[in-house]
Design a protein around this motif. Sequence first.
Motif, PDB file in Angstrom:
ATOM      1  N   THR A   7      28.349  38.374  41.480  1.00 56.10           N
ATOM      2  CA  THR A   7      27.182  39.255  41.736  1.00 56.10           C
ATOM      3  C   THR A   7      27.704  40.545  42.039  1.00 56.10           C
ATOM      4  N   LEU A   8      27.110  41.561  41.382  1.00 58.85           N
ATOM      5  CA  LEU A   8      27.459  42.949  41.768  1.00 58.85           C
ATOM      6  C   LEU A   8      27.218  43.429  43.067  1.00 58.85           C
ATOM      7  N   VAL A  22      34.160  47.479  32.182  1.00 59.40           N
ATOM      8  CA  VAL A  22      34.652  46.370  32.760  1.00 59.40           C
ATOM      9  C   VAL A  22      33.401  45.460  32.997  1.00 59.40           C
ATOM     10  N   LEU A  23      32.614  46.257  33.737  1.00 57.98           N
ATOM     11  CA  LEU A  23      31.262  45.725  34.707  1.00 57.98           C
ATOM     12  C   LEU A  23      30.285  45.122  33.411  1.00 57.98           C
ATOM     13  N   ARG A  31      22.733  46.605  40.896  1.00 56.87           N
ATOM     14  CA  ARG A  31      23.467  45.947  42.173  1.00 56.87           C
ATOM     15  C   ARG A  31      22.637  44.564  42.552  1.00 56.87           C
ATOM     16  N   SER A  32      23.073  43.580  42.989  1.00 59.53           N
ATOM     17  CA  SER A  32      22.582  42.326  43.481  1.00 59.53           C
ATOM     18  C   SER A  32      22.436  41.481  42.212  1.00 59.53           C
ATOM     19  N   GLN A  33      22.803  41.921  40.992  1.00 56.17           N
ATOM     20  CA  GLN A  33      22.441  41.203  39.771  1.00 56.17           C
ATOM     21  C   GLN A  33      23.589  40.148  39.703  1.00 56.17           C
ATOM     22  N   LEU A  53      34.337  45.469  43.698  1.00 53.27           N
ATOM     23  CA  LEU A  53      32.663  45.626  43.522  1.00 53.27           C
ATOM     24  C   LEU A  53      31.828  44.248  43.713  1.00 53.27           C
ATOM     25  N   VAL A  54      32.558  43.405  43.335  1.00 54.85           N
ATOM     26  CA  VAL A  54      31.768  42.051  43.132  1.00 54.85           C
ATOM     27  C   VAL A  54      31.930  40.993  44.130  1.00 54.85           C
ATOM     28  N   ARG A  55      30.928  40.232  44.229  1.00 45.49           N
ATOM     29  CA  ARG A  55      31.539  38.858  45.144  1.00 45.49           C
ATOM     30  C   ARG A  55      31.598  37.689  44.100  1.00 45.49           C
TER      31      ARG A  55
END
Length: 97
Positions: A7-8, A22-23, A31-33, A53-55
């Motif tokens: 998740t971004l 990379v993203l 965001r939240s995607q 930047l990510v989870r």
Amino acid sequence: MSWFRITLHRSAIGLPERTRGVLAALGLRRRSQTVFHPVSQDFAGMIMKVKELVRVQEVDAPKTDAEVKAERQFAPGFWVEKRGKEVMARRGEEDGI
């Protein structure tokens, strides 16, 4: 087979083109995607490049877009109470105003 749930969490605005690339390769644009990728060294390396930047979670199976969206919905029966005038009036009486 295990999957990465990515998740971004933070925006890539102002970051180098390489990081934004990379993203994009991971399929993250907003965001939240949330995207799902199989656990492999390739994806693990890309995640390490953008780890701030990510989870990331490791899950057993990927979810559809509808299932991810349903997770973010409020539970049935949930409501938000608005602070009304009578609540404020009762507070004033308690405080001796």
